[in-house]
Design a protein around this motif. Structure first.
Motif, PDB file in Angstrom:
ATOM      1  N   LEU A 200      46.595  43.444  40.799  1.00 16.73           N
ATOM      2  CA  LEU A 200      45.162  43.698  40.557  1.00 16.73           C
ATOM      3  C   LEU A 200      44.501  42.490  40.818  1.00 16.73           C
ATOM      4  CD1 LEU A 200      43.317  45.895  39.561  1.00 16.73           C
ATOM      5  CD2 LEU A 200      43.538  45.146  37.254  1.00 16.73           C
TER       6      LEU A 200
ATOM      7  N   PHE B   5      44.377  51.823  39.186  1.00 15.76           N
ATOM      8  CA  PHE B   5      45.362  50.991  38.565  1.00 15.76           C
ATOM      9  C   PHE B   5      45.934  51.680  37.152  1.00 15.76           C
ATOM     10  CE2 PHE B   5      46.338  47.635  35.683  1.00 15.76           C
ATOM     11  CZ  PHE B   5      47.249  46.909  36.395  1.00 15.76           C
TER      12      PHE B   5
ATOM     13  N   TYR C 226      45.680  39.037  33.520  1.00 26.22           N
ATOM     14  CA  TYR C 226      44.674  39.044  34.439  1.00 26.22           C
ATOM     15  C   TYR C 226      43.472  38.086  34.138  1.00 26.22           C
ATOM     16  CZ  TYR C 226      40.848  40.697  37.440  1.00 26.22           C
ATOM     17  OH  TYR C 226      39.912  40.828  38.390  1.00 26.22           O
TER      18      TYR C 226
END
Length: 188
Positions: free
Chosen positions: A14, A77, A97
């Motif tokens: 991502l 996602f 992330y």
């Protein structure tokens, strides 16, 4: 361990997509919003994490709840996580992330534990000191734990700086016990 590796892989994928599309901040904000929404709604969390609920029902729920509040990339996602039955790893993925995004921004988070709240001037002084040590901008995540009596405990990544009174007392106790054992002639 498996969840961390899994979270790291998904977060990395991502992150790469977000940097390619120059949406690093927007994706992070949307992930945080999704995570907060789930944290605030026990029903939503129960529904999405229920192992016997059909995948399509979970995907419909994501689309209905978040609609246009999230980008197509973030929605896809989340739907992928559901397809792969990895929705329970969402919090770990968001955390990973955030670490990747902060590395890109030259930012690091420091978990700071004190016995009493730090005054703004003390927070700024600690931030400046830690920034000098790490060479990065430091964001403090503070918590209060009166069991440390005084001082400060700082955790940055895998490094721990323990300047608590509790640790100092334990060190003193160990030294005194060692001295006492040596003094009376007992050795181990």
């Amino acid at each position: 361990m498996l969840t961390n590796q899994l979270a790291s892989r998904y977060a990395q994928a991502l992150y790469q997509l977000a940097t390619e599309r120059q949406e690093l901040d927007a994706v992070e904000q949307q992930l945080v919003m999704v995570e907060q929404t789930m944290a605030e709604s026990a029903e939503l969390t129960t529904l999405l994490y229920h192992p016997q609920l059909p995948v399509e029902a979970k995907k419909d729920t994501i689309i209905k709840v978040f609609g246009t509040d999230i980008s197509e990339h973030v929605r896809n996602f989340l739907l992928l996580l559901i397809d792969k039955r990895r929705e329970t790893a969402l919090s770990a993925i968001v955390k990973e992330y955030r670490v990747l995004a902060n590395e890109d921004r030259n930012i690091t988070e420091a978990e700071v534990t004190t016995a009493m709240p730090l005054a703004p001037a003390e927070q700024q002084a600690l931030t400046d000191k830690l920034s000098g040590l790490t060479g990065k901008k430091v964001i403090l995540k503070t918590s209060i734990d009166q069991r440390i009596i005084g001082g400060v405990i700082v955790k940055i990544g895998d490094k721990l700086i323990d300047g608590s009174i509790t640790r100092q007392l334990k060190t003193l106790e160990a030294a005194l016990l060692k001295t006492e054992v040596t003094r009376i002639g007992v050795t181990y």
